[in-house]
Design an enzyme around this catalytic site. Structure first.
Site, PDB file in Angstrom:
ATOM      1  N   LYS A  33       0.969  -0.947  -0.015  1.00  0.00           N
ATOM      2  CA  LYS A  33       0.091   0.022   0.221  1.00  0.00           C
ATOM      3  C   LYS A  33       1.161   1.114  -0.106  1.00  0.00           C
ATOM      4  O   LYS A  33       0.744   2.293  -1.426  1.00  0.00           O
ATOM      5  CB  LYS A  33      -0.433   0.137   1.049  1.00  0.00           C
ATOM      6  CG  LYS A  33      -2.322   0.641   1.436  1.00  0.00           C
ATOM      7  CD  LYS A  33      -2.627   0.789   2.094  1.00  0.00           C
ATOM      8  CE  LYS A  33      -3.730  -0.329   2.713  1.00  0.00           C
ATOM      9  NZ  LYS A  33      -4.289  -0.532   4.482  1.00  0.00           N
ATOM     10  N   ARG A  35      -3.221   3.555   8.891  1.00  0.00           N
ATOM     11  CA  ARG A  35      -3.737   1.637   7.674  1.00  0.00           C
ATOM     12  C   ARG A  35      -2.479   0.532   7.713  1.00  0.00           C
ATOM     13  O   ARG A  35      -1.318   1.561   7.712  1.00  0.00           O
ATOM     14  CB  ARG A  35      -3.925   2.424   6.108  1.00  0.00           C
ATOM     15  CG  ARG A  35      -4.958   4.044   6.148  1.00  0.00           C
ATOM     16  CD  ARG A  35      -4.565   4.267   4.974  1.00  0.00           C
ATOM     17  NE  ARG A  35      -5.582   3.206   3.872  1.00  0.00           N
ATOM     18  CZ  ARG A  35      -4.805   3.878   2.662  1.00  0.00           C
ATOM     19  NH1 ARG A  35      -4.266   5.421   1.953  1.00  0.00           N
ATOM     20  NH2 ARG A  35      -5.784   2.618   1.640  1.00  0.00           N
ATOM     21  N   GLY A  94      -8.356  -8.098   6.035  1.00  0.00           N
ATOM     22  CA  GLY A  94      -8.711  -8.436   7.678  1.00  0.00           C
ATOM     23  C   GLY A  94      -8.109  -8.978   8.509  1.00  0.00           C
ATOM     24  O   GLY A  94      -8.326  -8.453   9.271  1.00  0.00           O
ATOM     25  N   MET A 110      -6.013  -6.248  10.015  1.00  0.00           N
ATOM     26  CA  MET A 110      -5.621  -5.161  11.167  1.00  0.00           C
ATOM     27  C   MET A 110      -7.375  -4.325  10.459  1.00  0.00           C
ATOM     28  O   MET A 110      -7.024  -3.788   9.086  1.00  0.00           O
ATOM     29  CB  MET A 110      -4.985  -4.284  10.955  1.00  0.00           C
ATOM     30  CG  MET A 110      -5.004  -3.676  12.546  1.00  0.00           C
ATOM     31  SD  MET A 110      -4.304  -2.099  12.746  1.00  0.00           S
ATOM     32  CE  MET A 110      -4.842  -1.199  11.846  1.00  0.00           C
ATOM     33  N   ARG A 144      -4.021  -1.850  -6.214  1.00  0.00           N
ATOM     34  CA  ARG A 144      -2.880  -2.811  -6.628  1.00  0.00           C
ATOM     35  C   ARG A 144      -2.471  -3.736  -7.360  1.00  0.00           C
ATOM     36  O   ARG A 144      -4.580  -3.033  -7.982  1.00  0.00           O
ATOM     37  CB  ARG A 144      -2.872  -3.493  -4.800  1.00  0.00           C
ATOM     38  CG  ARG A 144      -4.365  -3.428  -4.798  1.00  0.00           C
ATOM     39  CD  ARG A 144      -4.637  -4.340  -4.006  1.00  0.00           C
ATOM     40  NE  ARG A 144      -6.007  -4.706  -3.386  1.00  0.00           N
ATOM     41  CZ  ARG A 144      -6.407  -4.608  -2.212  1.00  0.00           C
ATOM     42  NH1 ARG A 144      -5.721  -4.615  -0.902  1.00  0.00           N
ATOM     43  NH2 ARG A 144      -7.863  -4.616  -1.529  1.00  0.00           N
ATOM     44  N   HIS A 155      -3.017 -42.100  -2.734  1.00  0.00           N
ATOM     45  CA  HIS A 155      -2.666 -42.219  -4.388  1.00  0.00           C
ATOM     46  C   HIS A 155      -3.667 -42.280  -5.477  1.00  0.00           C
ATOM     47  O   HIS A 155      -4.020 -42.067  -5.964  1.00  0.00           O
ATOM     48  CB  HIS A 155      -2.829 -43.894  -4.015  1.00  0.00           C
ATOM     49  CG  HIS A 155      -3.101 -45.294  -5.355  1.00  0.00           C
ATOM     50  ND1 HIS A 155      -4.374 -45.273  -6.105  1.00  0.00           N
ATOM     51  CD2 HIS A 155      -2.512 -45.842  -6.529  1.00  0.00           C
ATOM     52  CE1 HIS A 155      -4.694 -45.607  -6.780  1.00  0.00           C
ATOM     53  NE2 HIS A 155      -3.068 -46.407  -7.117  1.00  0.00           N
ATOM     54  N   SER A 178      16.546 -39.396 -13.409  1.00  0.00           N
ATOM     55  CA  SER A 178      14.941 -38.933 -13.231  1.00  0.00           C
ATOM     56  C   SER A 178      14.869 -39.048 -11.760  1.00  0.00           C
ATOM     57  O   SER A 178      15.097 -39.982 -11.207  1.00  0.00           O
ATOM     58  CB  SER A 178      14.178 -39.637 -14.009  1.00  0.00           C
ATOM     59  OG  SER A 178      12.737 -38.802 -13.307  1.00  0.00           O
ATOM     60  N   CYS A 211      10.641 -36.518 -12.033  1.00  0.00           N
ATOM     61  CA  CYS A 211       9.131 -37.013 -11.990  1.00  0.00           C
ATOM     62  C   CYS A 211       8.313 -38.263 -11.363  1.00  0.00           C
ATOM     63  O   CYS A 211       7.085 -38.585 -11.209  1.00  0.00           O
ATOM     64  CB  CYS A 211       9.329 -39.211 -13.044  1.00  0.00           C
ATOM     65  SG  CYS A 211      10.379 -40.015 -12.495  1.00  0.00           S
ATOM     66  N   TYR A 248      14.319 -30.495 -17.708  1.00  0.00           N
ATOM     67  CA  TYR A 248      12.489 -30.757 -17.818  1.00  0.00           C
ATOM     68  C   TYR A 248      12.388 -31.218 -16.237  1.00  0.00           C
ATOM     69  O   TYR A 248      12.723 -32.138 -15.303  1.00  0.00           O
ATOM     70  CB  TYR A 248      12.681 -31.879 -18.639  1.00  0.00           C
ATOM     71  CG  TYR A 248      12.525 -33.558 -18.299  1.00  0.00           C
ATOM     72  CD1 TYR A 248      11.677 -34.432 -17.348  1.00  0.00           C
ATOM     73  CD2 TYR A 248      13.370 -34.030 -18.800  1.00  0.00           C
ATOM     74  CE1 TYR A 248      12.195 -35.446 -17.725  1.00  0.00           C
ATOM     75  CE2 TYR A 248      14.182 -35.530 -18.292  1.00  0.00           C
ATOM     76  CZ  TYR A 248      13.036 -36.333 -18.155  1.00  0.00           C
ATOM     77  OH  TYR A 248      13.201 -37.876 -17.336  1.00  0.00           O
TER      78      TYR A 248
HETATM   79  P1  ADP Z   1      -7.791  -2.300   3.717  1.00  0.00           P
HETATM   80  O1  ADP Z   1      -6.308  -2.526   4.213  1.00  0.00           O
HETATM   81  O2  ADP Z   1      -7.962  -3.339   4.718  1.00  0.00           O
HETATM   82  O3  ADP Z   1      -7.990  -1.812   2.423  1.00  0.00           O
HETATM   83  P2  ADP Z   1      -7.136   0.927   3.553  1.00  0.00           P
HETATM   84  O4  ADP Z   1      -6.333   1.186   4.780  1.00  0.00           O
HETATM   85  O5  ADP Z   1      -7.271   0.596   2.121  1.00  0.00           O
HETATM   86  O6  ADP Z   1      -7.883  -0.852   4.478  1.00  0.00           O
HETATM   87  O7  ADP Z   1      -8.569   1.185   4.478  1.00  0.00           O
HETATM   88  C1  ADP Z   1      -9.477   0.760   4.539  1.00  0.00           C
HETATM   89  C2  ADP Z   1     -10.938   2.418   4.163  1.00  0.00           C
HETATM   90  O8  ADP Z   1     -10.678   3.451   4.969  1.00  0.00           O
HETATM   91  C3  ADP Z   1     -10.300   3.164   2.460  1.00  0.00           C
HETATM   92  O9  ADP Z   1     -10.794   1.679   1.342  1.00  0.00           O
HETATM   93  C4  ADP Z   1     -11.151   3.892   2.691  1.00  0.00           C
HETATM   94  O10 ADP Z   1     -12.088   3.667   1.829  1.00  0.00           O
HETATM   95  C5  ADP Z   1     -10.867   4.363   3.971  1.00  0.00           C
HETATM   96  N1  ADP Z   1     -10.262   5.143   4.189  1.00  0.00           N
HETATM   97  C6  ADP Z   1      -8.156   5.006   4.376  1.00  0.00           C
HETATM   98  N2  ADP Z   1      -7.408   5.667   4.275  1.00  0.00           N
HETATM   99  C7  ADP Z   1      -8.255   6.951   4.481  1.00  0.00           C
HETATM  100  C8  ADP Z   1      -8.086   9.057   4.150  1.00  0.00           C
HETATM  101  N3  ADP Z   1      -7.375   8.906   4.303  1.00  0.00           N
HETATM  102  N4  ADP Z   1      -8.996   9.398   3.812  1.00  0.00           N
HETATM  103  C9  ADP Z   1     -10.255   8.362   3.964  1.00  0.00           C
HETATM  104  N5  ADP Z   1     -10.546   7.956   4.164  1.00  0.00           N
HETATM  105  C10 ADP Z   1      -9.230   6.732   3.801  1.00  0.00           C
HETATM  106 MG    MG Z   2      -7.379  -0.689   1.197  1.00  0.00          MG
END
Ligand code: ADP
Ligand code: MG
Ligand code: MG
Length: 982
Positions: free
Chosen positions: A28, A98, A107, A109, A350, A471, A822, A891, A911
């Site tokens: 990210k 983030r 999921g 964090m 991404r 098997h 092999s 193999c 191979y």
């Molecule tokens: P994940 O990795 O779970 O996608 P993110 O870090 O992308 O988590 O954050 C989840 C959501 O939080 C983003 O999709 C966005 O909508 C919101 N968010 C993240 N950063 C910002 C920011 N700087 N301003 C406003 N909303 C944000």
């Molecule tokens: Mg995100």
């Protein structure tokens, strides 16, 4: 970490990092920096590196000494860039905190938004936005997220409700509304007061009001989250190393919930399910962050934004962003955005996850339009996923309907992908018989080679015992059958003809459906359809030009062939399998197990006849050597054994010849490696009294005699017993018969087809060079006889499997006579580890548990590179020492496993060989390894060119390097580099 940079800024004009720094900044963070560099509108922020995370765990959860000061400096830079101040009473800076590992770990964090709010700043936000509800709603969210993630105020167990949600629900009830966004500013204030009370009660502390203290806690929580249960579990599943650590991104907030000209959304630059070139995504008006994903409100399709007057201009901008992202990042992107007061901000991008179907289409389209480099198309491939393209599919609606109806019985291990539906049969014999009336699913407690015919006839195979390399699973994948293995909940009562599972009972003959991609076992019938690729390549019911999917697939495969250095062969025992393998791109057979042919039809009777009289025949020969003058006497004494043994071999010879003709015809001039008889003989013998009785009458041999032979062949450790070349050493007649069959077949096909088959004869289980030598002598002698008789030469090689450690250790001596090695890594793993694959189920799962952590992956599924790999390396080096041009292959089941293929690539093998339906996977995996090597070499190329090569470089690599194209990174090799070796 003195001197190390802990924090990297990003944003307009202040960006320090870039997209190539994913290891340091996380996925990210690196892409936020890259977007900012490339002029996308990214709210400014900074990334705390993954190295800080590593430091934190290496130092008992302490931070580097300068980190605090570094963060303060970075915040100051954000304050300058935004004109706002953290905790400021005029224009407060609010932050998002983030997480961000190298690879996204959804999921792991929860993101914390609106950090910096307190009772003072919330009022400023209200005044500035003129929207009190918005300000307090933001504050409410912040306290809720922060308390959960940082302060650990959560429900005590899964039976409880989230305590914050309880407070919210009460507020909604009091107000008589359904949604949170219907709560008023006053309601929210009360909710916040209750939140704070809850926090005080649970933590015995006031909710922190100082923004720096808030930030401190949030950063710590992200680092700590790297070791939470969810994260550990996720890493294990996706094989993400613990050492990577996570980065932390701190970013200034933008607000999608400021009114009707604001919003937030997630979009893909192309359709990630189909690969279609269409804008694909969703958004919500007047919403913040995770609302889109959380499903509280139903989001709108991205294209509808064009019809919203206040956001129309943003849609236009987004369309531009979509194009630009692909251009700049060279792949389909999955991105997140927020619109604040009519201004579009980019929050993340991404490479988008996609189905295999989307992968091939997107690779095809984007490489052709020069948006994606062919190297990236290969490097980003998920070889494993390619198999999805081959799997038959359930009709979607029928499938859903069945699950809804509660027909799911249980889940086993997904061992052979795809969907199968049919009547359930509990024996191979029934499966075979019933299969002429419709599809059958063979269900067994476990399978043995005797079930082969039933497995062949069945569309799906289900076992209650055994893992993904059992098997059943191995054979199923080789045949491309759907297979679910080790469904432990299932009990099969063969005698009663019933199968029970979690309170359900199925009778033999009832319909059952299995999903080999998920392991689901479902009662009843569900419609399926064969995949398009199978229709084109195997069934040939669909012309290539009528299948778009085939076109994309073919494009990607051909691209892979341009890069890979490893040859690709197949493990196939039957002409049809071999033909399928060729259709999938096999360049030869790496393993044809002759014994699999022994079970078919009546031939098993001859095999049994041969075995019954083998010992006696051997005895006769021994005596003959000792008493040559008594030849007539001995011949008379042993005439029954001699007659039966030779008669059996005579019958088997034309049968085997025919099998080999089929194989050679399917392979043309491609090499076909044929392994001589390998398993312990007792595996072929009748086990039940009925079978013994039948054989006794057929051979005219007393029942008791057969039972005593069967008992005599019993071994306490068959895997290490009389098998492999040890059979051919004691009974050279068998090797002689197999050699004759091979050469007669090759000569016959050469005559018919005007193409020269190229057999590569493989001696199994060699541990002593003398063993090999003795067998090779038989083969060369018989080959010469047959070729002389026909007046024609067949090009052939004789080599060995390396599958016991002694062979690896003495490979230099073995290579004197063996023209190829092999690696039989199934047995090599068993013998190197001293671990029986069939019995490993009792303890390997335990070894794999994260808290035990003895092994990371099952060594029978993915090569033990450290141990077994070392033996392979020894054998490779020693073999080449003796015979520089020795052909080297693998193999074992590992030949279809991408990680093992990568290892083989690095070893410089010629191979890999795998089951026919794994070939596309192997082609991609081999290309991926080659591209990885190219890309790694690319930046270091200049430096390397200056240095003289002092390290020992394998011949192959040295040649390959020379042959590699100059502009390797931007253009695929014109000529396949791997050809160099052949
Ligand atoms: P994940 O990795 O779970 O996608 P993110 O870090 O992308 O988590 O954050 C989840 C959501 O939080 C983003 O999709 C966005 O909508 C919101 N968010 C993240 N950063 C910002 C920011 N700087 N301003 C406003 N909303 C944000
Ligand atoms: Mg995100
Ligand atoms: Mg073996």
């Amino acid at each position: 970490m003195a001197g190390t940079k802990n924090v990297y800024l990003f944003g307009k004009g202040i960006t320090e990092g870039n997209g190539s720094q994913k290891n340091l900044l996380g996925g990210k963070g690196a892409n936020l920096a890259e977007m900012a560099r490339r002029g996308f509108n990214v709210p400014p922020g900074f990334t705390i590196t993954t190295e800080v995370c590593s430091y934190y765990y290496a130092h008992k959860r302490e931070y580097p000494a300068t980190l605090n000061a570094d963060i303060k400096k970075a915040v100051a830079a954000l304050e300058r860039a935004t004109g706002k101040k953290l905790g400021g009473s005029k224009n407060p800076l609010l932050l998002a905190v983030r997480s961000g590992a190298r690879e996204s770990m959804p999921g792991m964090m929860d993101t914390i938004l609106n950090l910096g709010l307190n009772d003072t700043t919330v009022e400023v936000l209200k005044a500035k936005s003129g929207n009190g509800r918005f300000a307090y709603e933001s504050y409410r969210r912040f306290i809720q997220m922060y308390s959960g993630v940082v302060l650990g105020v959560e429900r005590a167990n899964e039976h409880e409700h989230d305590p914050f949600e309880v407070i919210l629900a009460d507020a909604r009830k009091a107000r008589g509304v359904e949604h949170d966004n219907q709560l008023t500013e006053a309601d929210l204030k009360e909710v916040i007061a209750n939140f704070k009370k809850l926090v005080l009660k649970k933590t015995k502390k006031e909710f922190p009001t100082d923004p720096y203290q808030q930030l401190d806690g949030a950063v710590g929580a992200v680092f700590a989250s790297w070791m939470n249960d969810r994260a550990i579990l996720y890493r294990k599943k996706y094989k993400i190393p613990e050492e990577w650590g996570t980065a932390v991104n701190v970013q200034s907030m933008v607000f999608g919930n400021m009114g009707d000209n604001s919003g937030t959304g997630v979009a893909f630059t192309r359709n990630p399910a189909t690969g279609d070139n269409e804008f694909y995504g969703e958004f919500l008006v007047n919403a913040q962050g995770e609302d889109v994903v959380a499903g509280i409100r139903t989001p709108l399709k991205i294209s509808t934004m064009a019809g919203i007057p206040a956001l129309k201009h943003c849609y236009k901008e987004l369309c531009g962003v979509r194009k630009q992202l692909e251009k700049e990042f060279g792949d389909m992107q999955d991105f997140e955005f927020t619109i604040e007061d009519g201004e579009l901000y980019m929050l993340q991008t991404r490479n988008g996850k996609r189905t295999a179907q989307a992968y091939v289409k997107i690779a095809h389209d984007m490489v052709k339009s020069k948006l994606m480099t062919p190297e990236h198309a290969m490097a980003s491939a998920d070889p494993e996923a390619i198999e999805q393209l081959l799997a038959p599919v359930f009709n979607k609606e029928a499938y859903q309907k069945s699950l809804k109806a509660g027909n799911l019985l249980t889940k086993g291990l997904p061992a052979g992908p795809g969907a199968a539906t049919g009547t359930v049969a509990f024996s191979a014999e029934k499966a075979e018989r019933w299969s002429s009336h419709g599809p059958v699913v063979l269900a067994r407690v476990e399978t043995s080679p005797e079930d082969l015919r039933g497995m062949l006839a069945a569309t799906g195979i289900l076992t209650a015992r055994g893992g993904v390399s059992s098997h059943a699973a191995v054979v199923a994948r080789q045949m491309g059958k759907v297979c679910v293995a080790g469904a432990a909940d299932i009990e099969i009562d063969y005698a009663a003809g019933i199968m029970t599972c979690n309170g359900h009972t199925l009778k033999e003959g009832d319909f059952i459906s299995i999903n080999g991609s998920t392991g689901e076992i479902i009662a009843g019938k569900i419609e399926t359809a064969p995949s398009e690729l199978i229709q084109v390549l195997v069934n040939k019911t669909l012309a290539p030009k009528h299948s778009e999917l085939f076109r994309y697939y073919d494009f990607v495969m051909k691209l892979a062939d341009q890069y890979r250095k490893l040859g690709i062969r197949t493990n196939a025992d039957q002409p049809q399998q071999a033909a399928n393998a060729v259709a999938f791109g096999a360049e030869g057979i790496g393993l044809c197990r002759t014994e699999h042919m022994f079970f078919e039809g009546h031939r098993i009777d001859y095999v049994r006849e041969m075995i019954i009289f083998a010992a006696e025949y051997a005895e006769y020969k021994d005596k003959l050597v000792a008493r040559p003058d008594d030849a007539d006497l001995l011949a008379n004494e042993y005439h029954i054994a001699i007659a039966h043994f030779n008669d059996a071999l005579e019958h088997l010879l034309p049968i085997q010849q025919k099998d080999f003709e089929g194989i050679f015809e399917a392979m043309g001039e491609r090499p076909a490696t044929i392994r001589y008889l390998d398993p312990p003989l007792h595996e072929f013998l009748p086990q039940s009294n009925d079978q013994i009785d039948l054989l006794s009458r057929r051979l005219n041999v007393p029942f008791e005699r057969i039972t005593s032979i069967v008992a005599g062949l019993h071994e306490s450790n068959p895997m290490l017993g009389h098998r492999g070349c040890r059979l051919g050493i004691v009974y050279p007649e068998i090797s002689e018969m197999q050699t004759r069959a091979i050469f007669r077949a090759a000569l016959a096909v050469a005559k018919r087809k005007k193409k020269l088959p190229t057999p590569e004869i493989m001696i199994p289980l060699v541990g002593f060079d003398r063993e090999f030598q003795l067998q090779a002598e038989v083969i060369h002698r018989v080959a010469a006889e047959e070729m002389k008789a026909a007046g024609k030469k067949i090009p052939y090689k004789v080599g060995t499997m390396i599958e016991v450690p002694r062979a690896a250790l003495t490979a230099d001596a073995i290579a004197k006579h063996a023209e190829f090695f092999s690696f039989g890594t199934n047995d090599l793993t068993q013998t190197a580890l001293g671990m029986s694959r069939d019995d490993s189920g009792h303890f390997l799962p335990y070894y794999e548990r994260s808290e035990i952590n003895i092994i990371k992956v099952n060594p029978f599924a993915s090569l033990d590179q450290v141990g077994v790999g070392k033996l392979m390396k020894l054998a490779v080096d020693a073999g080449r020492e003796t015979r520089p041009d020795i052909k080297l292959g693998i193999c074992g089941e590992h030949g279809g496993d991408p990680a093992s293929i990568d290892f083989c690539h690095r070893l410089g093998l010629s191979y890999v060989s795998c089951s026919p339906f794994r070939i596309p996977v192997a082609r991609i995996a081999a290309a991926k390894s080659a591209v990885k090597e190219l890309l790694e070499a690319a930046p270091a190329k200049k430096a390397a060119a200056k240095k003289t090569v002092t390290k020992k470089v394998s011949v192959k690599k040295a040649i390959a390097k020379k042959a590699a194209p100059k502009k390797a990174v931007s253009k695929p090799a014109k000529k396949p580099v791997r050809k160099v070796k052949k």
